[in-house]
Design an enzyme around this catalytic site. Structure first.
Site, mmCIF file in Angstrom:
data_model
loop_
_atom_site.group_PDB
_atom_site.id
_atom_site.type_symbol
_atom_site.label_atom_id
_atom_site.label_comp_id
_atom_site.label_asym_id
_atom_site.label_seq_id
_atom_site.Cartn_x
_atom_site.Cartn_y
_atom_site.Cartn_z
ATOM 1 N N SER A 37 35.343 48.643 57.039
ATOM 2 C CA SER A 37 35.831 49.205 58.001
ATOM 3 C C SER A 37 35.921 50.893 57.549
ATOM 4 C CB SER A 37 37.058 49.107 58.679
ATOM 5 O OG SER A 37 38.225 49.076 57.386
ATOM 6 N N ASP A 323 46.373 54.592 61.055
ATOM 7 C CA ASP A 323 46.904 53.191 61.318
ATOM 8 C C ASP A 323 47.620 52.562 60.036
ATOM 9 O OD1 ASP A 323 44.846 51.819 59.909
ATOM 10 O OD2 ASP A 323 43.899 51.492 61.967
ATOM 11 N N HIS A 326 43.994 52.358 57.584
ATOM 12 C CA HIS A 326 43.032 53.387 57.636
ATOM 13 C C HIS A 326 43.518 54.962 57.491
ATOM 14 C CE1 HIS A 326 41.323 49.860 59.682
ATOM 15 N NE2 HIS A 326 40.226 49.922 58.516
#
Length: 348
Positions: A37, A323, A326
Protein backbone atom coordinates in the site's frame (compact mmCIF):
# COMPACT_ATOMS: atom_id res chain seq x y z
CA UNK A 1 28.25 4.12 -0.62
CA UNK A 2 27.35 6.55 2.14
CA UNK A 3 25.01 9.51 2.32
CA UNK A 4 27.72 12.01 1.35
CA UNK A 5 28.15 10.38 -2.04
CA UNK A 6 24.40 10.17 -2.52
CA UNK A 7 24.22 13.89 -1.78
CA UNK A 8 26.98 14.62 -4.29
CA UNK A 9 25.23 12.53 -6.95
CA UNK A 10 22.02 14.42 -6.23
CA UNK A 11 23.75 17.77 -6.81
CA UNK A 12 25.44 16.58 -10.02
CA UNK A 13 22.19 15.28 -11.42
CA UNK A 14 20.07 18.27 -10.43
CA UNK A 15 20.66 20.26 -13.62
CA UNK A 16 20.09 17.15 -15.73
CA UNK A 17 16.86 16.37 -13.91
CA UNK A 18 15.56 19.91 -14.34
CA UNK A 19 16.42 19.76 -18.03
CA UNK A 20 14.69 16.42 -18.57
CA UNK A 21 11.58 17.60 -16.76
CA UNK A 22 11.51 20.76 -18.86
CA UNK A 23 11.89 18.80 -22.08
CA UNK A 24 9.71 15.86 -21.13
CA UNK A 25 12.59 13.40 -21.21
CA UNK A 26 12.82 11.16 -18.12
CA UNK A 27 16.20 9.90 -16.93
CA UNK A 28 15.07 6.32 -17.62
CA UNK A 29 12.76 4.99 -20.35
CA UNK A 30 10.31 3.43 -17.92
CA UNK A 31 9.49 2.97 -14.24
CA UNK A 32 8.11 -0.21 -12.69
CA UNK A 33 6.69 -0.42 -9.17
CA UNK A 34 6.09 -3.52 -7.06
CA UNK A 35 4.95 -3.89 -3.46
CA UNK A 36 2.26 -2.91 -1.00
CA UNK A 37 0.00 0.00 0.00
CA UNK A 38 2.96 2.35 0.37
CA UNK A 39 3.19 2.35 -3.44
CA UNK A 40 -0.20 1.05 -4.62
CA UNK A 41 -1.81 3.66 -6.89
CA UNK A 42 -5.06 1.80 -7.51
CA UNK A 43 -4.59 -1.87 -8.37
CA UNK A 44 -6.72 -2.92 -5.41
CA UNK A 45 -9.59 -0.86 -6.83
CA UNK A 46 -10.11 -3.72 -9.26
CA UNK A 47 -10.14 -6.46 -6.60
CA UNK A 48 -12.84 -7.93 -4.39
CA UNK A 49 -11.21 -6.79 -1.15
CA UNK A 50 -11.90 -4.36 1.67
CA UNK A 51 -8.28 -3.21 1.48
CA UNK A 52 -9.05 -0.22 -0.73
CA UNK A 53 -8.67 3.54 -0.64
CA UNK A 54 -10.83 4.60 -3.57
CA UNK A 55 -13.28 6.63 -1.51
CA UNK A 56 -13.18 9.93 0.44
CA UNK A 57 -11.48 11.25 2.44
CA UNK A 58 -8.57 9.42 0.74
CA UNK A 59 -7.25 11.60 -2.03
CA UNK A 60 -8.84 14.78 -0.75
CA UNK A 61 -5.61 16.73 -1.40
CA UNK A 62 -4.76 14.90 -4.64
CA UNK A 63 -5.42 16.27 -8.14
CA UNK A 64 -9.09 17.31 -8.46
CA UNK A 65 -9.49 16.23 -4.81
CA UNK A 66 -10.52 12.75 -5.88
CA UNK A 67 -9.53 9.36 -4.40
CA UNK A 68 -7.46 7.16 -6.70
CA UNK A 69 -6.69 4.15 -4.55
CA UNK A 70 -3.64 5.75 -2.96
CA UNK A 71 -3.52 5.24 0.81
CA UNK A 72 -2.95 8.90 1.64
CA UNK A 73 -4.60 12.29 1.43
CA UNK A 74 -2.54 13.05 -1.68
CA UNK A 75 0.61 11.98 -3.44
CA UNK A 76 2.76 9.04 -2.38
CA UNK A 77 6.54 9.16 -2.14
CA UNK A 78 6.71 7.26 -5.43
CA UNK A 79 4.76 10.07 -7.14
CA UNK A 80 7.33 12.63 -6.03
CA UNK A 81 10.24 10.38 -7.03
CA UNK A 82 8.75 9.79 -10.48
CA UNK A 83 8.35 13.52 -11.03
CA UNK A 84 11.90 14.18 -9.87
CA UNK A 85 13.40 11.83 -12.43
CA UNK A 86 11.42 13.40 -15.24
CA UNK A 87 8.06 11.66 -15.53
CA UNK A 88 4.93 13.79 -15.62
CA UNK A 89 3.40 11.34 -13.14
CA UNK A 90 4.17 7.97 -11.61
CA UNK A 91 3.17 4.94 -13.72
CA UNK A 92 -0.49 3.94 -13.58
CA UNK A 93 -1.97 0.87 -11.94
CA UNK A 94 -1.54 -2.10 -14.28
CA UNK A 95 -5.02 -3.42 -13.54
CA UNK A 96 -6.57 -0.14 -14.65
CA UNK A 97 -7.86 -1.22 -18.07
CA UNK A 98 -7.87 2.35 -19.33
CA UNK A 99 -4.08 2.67 -19.30
CA UNK A 100 -3.26 -0.07 -21.79
CA UNK A 101 -1.74 0.64 -25.17
CA UNK A 102 0.99 3.23 -25.65
CA UNK A 103 0.67 4.29 -22.00
CA UNK A 104 2.55 1.11 -21.14
CA UNK A 105 5.70 2.43 -22.82
CA UNK A 106 6.71 4.43 -19.74
CA UNK A 107 6.11 1.62 -17.24
CA UNK A 108 3.43 0.33 -14.90
CA UNK A 109 2.61 -0.09 -11.24
CA UNK A 110 1.87 -3.64 -10.04
CA UNK A 111 1.70 -2.93 -6.28
CA UNK A 112 -1.18 -4.18 -4.17
CA UNK A 113 -2.14 -2.91 -0.72
CA UNK A 114 -1.91 -5.64 1.89
CA UNK A 115 0.63 -7.75 0.03
CA UNK A 116 3.97 -8.89 1.38
CA UNK A 117 7.11 -10.84 0.66
CA UNK A 118 5.70 -14.04 2.20
CA UNK A 119 3.27 -15.83 -0.10
CA UNK A 120 0.59 -16.12 2.61
CA UNK A 121 0.54 -12.41 3.45
CA UNK A 122 -2.43 -10.31 2.45
CA UNK A 123 -4.64 -12.43 0.24
CA UNK A 124 -4.47 -9.72 -2.44
CA UNK A 125 -1.93 -9.57 -5.29
CA UNK A 126 1.11 -11.29 -3.84
CA UNK A 127 4.56 -10.22 -4.94
CA UNK A 128 4.88 -13.42 -6.97
CA UNK A 129 1.54 -12.69 -8.65
CA UNK A 130 2.74 -9.16 -9.39
CA UNK A 131 5.68 -10.76 -11.16
CA UNK A 132 3.26 -12.76 -13.31
CA UNK A 133 1.49 -9.54 -14.27
CA UNK A 134 4.87 -8.09 -15.18
CA UNK A 135 5.48 -11.03 -17.52
CA UNK A 136 2.13 -10.26 -19.17
CA UNK A 137 3.21 -6.64 -19.41
CA UNK A 138 6.39 -7.63 -21.25
CA UNK A 139 4.37 -9.50 -23.86
CA UNK A 140 2.17 -6.45 -24.38
CA UNK A 141 5.23 -4.22 -24.57
CA UNK A 142 6.76 -6.34 -27.32
CA UNK A 143 3.55 -5.95 -29.33
CA UNK A 144 3.67 -2.17 -28.90
CA UNK A 145 7.38 -1.35 -29.00
CA UNK A 146 8.72 -4.21 -31.09
CA UNK A 147 12.54 -4.43 -31.04
CA UNK A 148 12.73 -1.42 -28.68
CA UNK A 149 11.09 -3.42 -25.88
CA UNK A 150 14.36 -4.97 -24.69
CA UNK A 151 16.08 -1.58 -24.27
CA UNK A 152 13.07 -0.25 -22.35
CA UNK A 153 13.16 -3.25 -20.00
CA UNK A 154 16.93 -3.15 -19.39
CA UNK A 155 17.08 0.64 -19.07
CA UNK A 156 14.06 0.97 -16.79
CA UNK A 157 14.06 1.66 -13.06
CA UNK A 158 12.49 -0.98 -10.80
CA UNK A 159 11.37 0.01 -7.29
CA UNK A 160 10.09 -2.42 -4.66
CA UNK A 161 8.40 -1.67 -1.33
CA UNK A 162 7.41 -4.68 0.77
CA UNK A 163 7.84 -6.44 4.10
CA UNK A 164 5.98 -4.48 6.75
CA UNK A 165 2.66 -6.28 6.18
CA UNK A 166 4.44 -9.59 6.68
CA UNK A 167 5.14 -8.63 10.27
CA UNK A 168 2.24 -6.40 11.35
CA UNK A 169 -0.59 -7.99 9.39
CA UNK A 170 0.56 -11.59 9.29
CA UNK A 171 3.25 -12.77 11.69
CA UNK A 172 2.15 -10.89 14.82
CA UNK A 173 -1.51 -11.80 14.41
CA UNK A 174 -0.99 -15.38 13.26
CA UNK A 175 -0.60 -17.78 16.21
CA UNK A 176 0.68 -20.55 13.93
CA UNK A 177 3.57 -18.41 12.68
CA UNK A 178 4.27 -17.07 16.18
CA UNK A 179 4.49 -20.60 17.53
CA UNK A 180 6.67 -21.91 14.71
CA UNK A 181 9.14 -19.04 14.16
CA UNK A 182 10.93 -16.42 16.17
CA UNK A 183 10.89 -12.92 14.62
CA UNK A 184 14.50 -13.46 13.58
CA UNK A 185 13.67 -16.77 11.88
CA UNK A 186 10.68 -15.24 10.13
CA UNK A 187 12.79 -12.36 8.88
CA UNK A 188 15.19 -14.93 7.39
CA UNK A 189 12.26 -16.38 5.45
CA UNK A 190 11.31 -12.93 4.20
CA UNK A 191 14.87 -12.20 3.12
CA UNK A 192 14.92 -15.42 1.08
CA UNK A 193 11.62 -14.41 -0.53
CA UNK A 194 13.04 -10.99 -1.32
CA UNK A 195 16.22 -12.47 -2.77
CA UNK A 196 14.22 -14.84 -4.95
CA UNK A 197 12.06 -12.00 -6.23
CA UNK A 198 15.08 -9.90 -7.17
CA UNK A 199 16.70 -12.84 -8.94
CA UNK A 200 13.48 -13.54 -10.83
CA UNK A 201 13.02 -9.96 -11.97
CA UNK A 202 16.69 -9.82 -12.92
CA UNK A 203 16.17 -12.90 -15.08
CA UNK A 204 13.39 -10.99 -16.85
CA UNK A 205 15.76 -8.16 -17.75
CA UNK A 206 15.73 -5.77 -14.78
CA UNK A 207 19.10 -4.20 -14.02
CA UNK A 208 18.39 -1.00 -12.05
CA UNK A 209 16.64 -2.16 -8.90
CA UNK A 210 15.87 -0.25 -5.72
CA UNK A 211 14.22 -1.83 -2.69
CA UNK A 212 13.09 0.07 0.38
CA UNK A 213 13.83 -0.94 3.93
CA UNK A 214 11.03 -1.57 6.40
CA UNK A 215 10.10 1.71 8.10
CA UNK A 216 10.03 2.15 11.90
CA UNK A 217 6.84 0.14 12.32
CA UNK A 218 6.96 0.57 16.07
CA UNK A 219 6.32 4.30 15.59
CA UNK A 220 3.11 4.02 13.57
CA UNK A 221 -0.19 4.87 15.28
CA UNK A 222 -1.78 1.46 14.76
CA UNK A 223 1.09 -0.64 16.21
CA UNK A 224 1.55 1.80 19.10
CA UNK A 225 -2.15 1.50 19.90
CA UNK A 226 -2.16 -2.31 19.67
CA UNK A 227 1.26 -3.18 21.09
CA UNK A 228 2.28 -0.07 23.03
CA UNK A 229 0.75 -0.98 26.41
CA UNK A 230 -1.07 2.37 26.69
CA UNK A 231 2.09 4.32 25.86
CA UNK A 232 2.26 7.08 23.27
CA UNK A 233 5.89 6.31 22.50
CA UNK A 234 7.35 4.14 19.75
CA UNK A 235 7.38 0.40 20.50
CA UNK A 236 11.12 -0.37 20.76
CA UNK A 237 10.97 -4.12 20.10
CA UNK A 238 9.00 -3.62 16.88
CA UNK A 239 11.60 -1.14 15.67
CA UNK A 240 14.32 -3.61 16.57
CA UNK A 241 12.64 -6.24 14.38
CA UNK A 242 12.56 -3.72 11.52
CA UNK A 243 16.22 -2.80 11.98
CA UNK A 244 17.22 -6.47 12.15
CA UNK A 245 15.40 -7.14 8.88
CA UNK A 246 16.98 -4.08 7.27
CA UNK A 247 20.47 -5.21 8.24
CA UNK A 248 19.82 -8.57 6.58
CA UNK A 249 18.45 -6.79 3.52
CA UNK A 250 21.66 -4.80 3.19
CA UNK A 251 23.72 -7.97 3.57
CA UNK A 252 21.79 -9.94 0.95
CA UNK A 253 22.05 -7.03 -1.46
CA UNK A 254 25.83 -7.33 -1.35
CA UNK A 255 25.57 -11.05 -2.07
CA UNK A 256 23.25 -10.44 -5.02
CA UNK A 257 25.62 -7.89 -6.50
CA UNK A 258 28.28 -10.58 -6.57
CA UNK A 259 25.92 -13.18 -8.03
CA UNK A 260 24.19 -11.16 -10.74
CA UNK A 261 26.46 -9.57 -13.37
CA UNK A 262 25.52 -6.04 -14.41
CA UNK A 263 22.96 -5.48 -11.67
CA UNK A 264 22.73 -2.08 -10.00
CA UNK A 265 20.95 -2.83 -6.74
CA UNK A 266 20.44 -0.14 -4.10
CA UNK A 267 18.76 -0.34 -0.70
CA UNK A 268 16.57 2.72 -0.17
CA UNK A 269 16.59 3.61 3.52
CA UNK A 270 13.19 4.99 4.47
CA UNK A 271 13.59 3.87 8.09
CA UNK A 272 15.68 6.82 9.23
CA UNK A 273 13.74 9.59 7.42
CA UNK A 274 10.43 8.44 8.89
CA UNK A 275 11.94 7.84 12.33
CA UNK A 276 13.31 11.39 12.33
CA UNK A 277 9.91 12.70 11.28
CA UNK A 278 8.15 10.88 14.10
CA UNK A 279 10.66 11.73 16.82
CA UNK A 280 11.44 15.31 15.72
CA UNK A 281 8.35 16.47 13.80
CA UNK A 282 8.77 20.15 14.67
CA UNK A 283 12.07 20.18 12.79
CA UNK A 284 10.01 19.60 9.65
CA UNK A 285 7.14 21.95 10.44
CA UNK A 286 4.86 19.09 11.47
CA UNK A 287 2.99 19.13 14.77
CA UNK A 288 1.32 15.73 15.19
CA UNK A 289 3.26 12.47 14.99
CA UNK A 290 1.27 10.14 17.26
CA UNK A 291 -2.16 10.19 15.63
CA UNK A 292 -3.24 10.04 12.01
CA UNK A 293 -5.39 12.74 10.51
CA UNK A 294 -8.38 10.51 9.76
CA UNK A 295 -10.92 9.93 12.57
CA UNK A 296 -9.21 9.13 15.90
CA UNK A 297 -6.04 8.46 13.93
CA UNK A 298 -5.10 5.56 16.20
CA UNK A 299 -6.08 2.41 14.28
CA UNK A 300 -8.25 3.43 11.33
CA UNK A 301 -7.17 2.53 7.81
CA UNK A 302 -9.01 1.67 4.60
CA UNK A 303 -12.76 1.31 5.20
CA UNK A 304 -12.41 2.51 8.81
CA UNK A 305 -11.18 5.85 7.46
CA UNK A 306 -14.22 7.03 5.52
CA UNK A 307 -16.28 10.11 4.74
CA UNK A 308 -18.39 9.62 7.86
CA UNK A 309 -15.41 9.34 10.19
CA UNK A 310 -15.73 11.83 13.01
CA UNK A 311 -12.75 13.97 13.94
CA UNK A 312 -10.76 13.96 10.69
CA UNK A 313 -8.31 16.85 10.81
CA UNK A 314 -8.65 19.99 8.71
CA UNK A 315 -4.98 20.31 7.67
CA UNK A 316 -3.19 17.04 6.94
CA UNK A 317 0.11 18.85 6.28
CA UNK A 318 0.47 19.24 10.04
CA UNK A 319 0.44 15.44 10.48
CA UNK A 320 3.02 12.72 9.80
CA UNK A 321 0.30 10.08 9.38
CA UNK A 322 -2.88 10.22 7.37
CA UNK A 323 -4.47 7.12 8.93
CA UNK A 324 -3.28 4.61 11.51
CA UNK A 325 -0.73 3.14 9.14
CA UNK A 326 -0.02 5.43 6.17
CA UNK A 327 1.71 8.77 5.91
CA UNK A 328 0.40 12.09 4.62
CA UNK A 329 1.39 13.76 1.38
CA UNK A 330 3.53 16.19 3.39
CA UNK A 331 5.44 13.35 5.04
CA UNK A 332 5.72 11.50 1.74
CA UNK A 333 7.38 14.53 0.15
CA UNK A 334 9.93 14.76 2.97
CA UNK A 335 10.77 11.05 2.75
CA UNK A 336 10.93 11.13 -1.06
CA UNK A 337 13.36 14.04 -1.03
CA UNK A 338 15.71 12.05 1.19
CA UNK A 339 15.43 8.96 -1.02
CA UNK A 340 16.20 10.82 -4.25
CA UNK A 341 20.03 10.68 -3.97
CA UNK A 342 19.92 6.89 -3.61
CA UNK A 343 17.47 6.61 -6.52
CA UNK A 344 19.74 8.77 -8.69
CA UNK A 345 22.66 6.48 -7.88
CA UNK A 346 20.73 3.72 -9.65
CA UNK A 347 20.68 5.79 -12.81
CA UNK A 348 24.27 7.03 -12.76
Amino acid sequence: MGYSRYFLISILFLSVVLNTVANGRPLVPALFIFGDSVVDVGNNNQLLTVVKANFPPYGRDFENHKPTGRFSNGKLAIDFIAETIGFTSSPPAYLNLYIKGNNLLSGANFASAGSGLFYLTGGVISLNHQLEYYKDYQKELVNIAGPNASSIISGALYLISSGINDFLHNYYINPLLLKRYTPDQFSDILIRCCSNFIQNIYALGARKIGITTIPPMGCMPEPITIFGLHSNECVPWLNYVALNFNQKLNAISQDLKQMLPGINLVILDNYQPLYDLVTKPLDYGIFEARKGCCATGLVETSILCNQKSIGTCANASEYVFWDGFHTTQAANKIVADQLVPAVLSLIS
